[in-house]
Scaffold this motif. Structure first.
Motif, mmCIF file in Angstrom:
data_model
loop_
_atom_site.group_PDB
_atom_site.id
_atom_site.type_symbol
_atom_site.label_atom_id
_atom_site.label_comp_id
_atom_site.label_asym_id
_atom_site.label_seq_id
_atom_site.Cartn_x
_atom_site.Cartn_y
_atom_site.Cartn_z
ATOM 1 N N ASP A 1 20.348 34.903 6.796
ATOM 2 C CA ASP A 1 21.036 34.393 5.230
ATOM 3 C C ASP A 1 19.744 34.072 4.539
ATOM 4 O OD1 ASP A 1 20.532 32.238 6.825
ATOM 5 O OD2 ASP A 1 22.556 31.243 6.391
ATOM 6 N N VAL A 2 18.654 34.269 4.846
ATOM 7 C CA VAL A 2 17.459 33.567 4.121
ATOM 8 C C VAL A 2 17.711 34.612 2.721
ATOM 9 C CG1 VAL A 2 15.098 33.765 3.577
ATOM 10 C CG2 VAL A 2 15.936 32.964 5.825
ATOM 11 N N ASP A 3 17.563 33.604 1.621
ATOM 12 C CA ASP A 3 17.713 34.447 0.333
ATOM 13 C C ASP A 3 16.617 35.706 0.132
ATOM 14 O OD1 ASP A 3 15.343 33.760 -1.372
ATOM 15 O OD2 ASP A 3 16.355 31.781 -0.959
ATOM 16 N N GLY A 4 16.981 36.645 -0.653
ATOM 17 C CA GLY A 4 16.128 37.839 -0.786
ATOM 18 C C GLY A 4 14.891 37.584 -1.395
ATOM 19 N N ALA A 5 14.558 36.167 -1.927
ATOM 20 C CA ALA A 5 13.034 36.110 -2.450
ATOM 21 C C ALA A 5 12.097 36.144 -1.373
ATOM 22 C CB ALA A 5 12.980 34.611 -2.896
ATOM 23 N N VAL A 6 12.529 36.020 0.048
ATOM 24 C CA VAL A 6 11.459 36.216 1.058
ATOM 25 C C VAL A 6 11.819 37.564 1.929
ATOM 26 C CG1 VAL A 6 10.455 35.049 3.192
ATOM 27 C CG2 VAL A 6 10.987 33.893 1.266
ATOM 28 N N GLU A 7 10.956 38.410 1.834
ATOM 29 C CA GLU A 7 11.087 39.607 2.771
ATOM 30 C C GLU A 7 10.545 39.214 4.306
ATOM 31 O OE1 GLU A 7 8.604 43.460 3.662
ATOM 32 O OE2 GLU A 7 8.566 42.684 1.581
ATOM 33 N N ILE A 8 11.398 39.486 5.340
ATOM 34 C CA ILE A 8 11.221 39.076 6.581
ATOM 35 C C ILE A 8 10.814 40.534 7.594
ATOM 36 C CG2 ILE A 8 11.790 37.961 8.822
ATOM 37 C CD1 ILE A 8 13.504 36.027 6.957
ATOM 38 N N ARG A 9 9.650 40.517 8.121
ATOM 39 C CA ARG A 9 9.175 41.826 8.888
ATOM 40 C C ARG A 9 9.154 41.162 10.156
ATOM 41 N NH1 ARG A 9 4.361 44.795 7.475
ATOM 42 N NH2 ARG A 9 4.886 45.772 9.434
#
Length: 197
Positions: free
Chosen positions: A42-50
């Protein structure tokens, strides 16, 4: 936890746009990764996680110097790489952190000191206190619910804060700083007191 550690990294590096989660590829690590994905879902979309899994350690070490400046690395357990070779997590983490041109944070206990800036990880002293308190209450006849409250704290390596020129005033309240060089005053205090006494 993973979410707390990512929040820490974003607080200390306000321009963060990407997070790379590195984890080994054993069955245990895959299970750990599922839990990490849930925490970070649920991390906001400001951070892209790979998520990088099944990579050869050498390929990770080749890749981290090329990461863009708006990236942080989050390291999980690393006990087996994609080729099936076994590693000690602290040693693999040390090699990754040394090669990285962006800050590396820990998602697991016991790796602060191997090149990571820090993380929201288990500090065994408070953990011991919580366990001792629970034990006392059980002995006294109470039936307390199991708790992990107060067992993870933000822990940082002072040497890495210096390496990345990070402002200590941004550290959250209650942070634990490890590996601090004694100040000149601390180092010579004994001598000064002796000379002045």
């Amino acid at each position: 936890g993973g979410r707390d550690t990512l929040d820490l990294a974003r607080r200390l590096h306000p321009g963060t746009r990407r997070a790379i989660v590195l984890v080994g590829s054993s069955v245990a690590e895959r299970l750990w990764l599922e839990s990490a994905r849930e925490q970070l879902a649920d991390v906001d979309g400001a951070v892209e996680i790979r998520y990088l899994i099944d990579w050869r350690l050498e390929d990770i070490i080749d890749a981290v110097p090329a990461l863009s400046r708006d990236t942080v690395v989050l390291t999980g357990p690393f006990i087996r790489d994609g080729t099936g070779r076994d590693f000690v997590t602290t040693e693999a983490t040390r090699r990754i952190a040394e090669a990285s041109t962006v800050p590396v944070y820990a998602l697991t206990d016991g790796v602060v000191g191997s090149g990571v800036v820090g993380g929201h990880v288990m500090d065994f002293e408070p953990h011991g206190r919580v366990a001792a308190d629970l034990t006392r209450r059980v002995i006294a006849g109470e039936r307390p619910a199991p708790t992990t409250a107060g067992t993870t704290v933000p822990i940082f390596d002072a040497r890495q804060l210096a390496r990345w020129r990070m402002d200590r005033r941004l550290l959250p309240e209650g942070s634990v700083l490890r590996f601090q060089e004694p100040s000149l005053w601390q180092r010579y205090r004994g001598y000064v007191i002796a000379a002045g006494g």
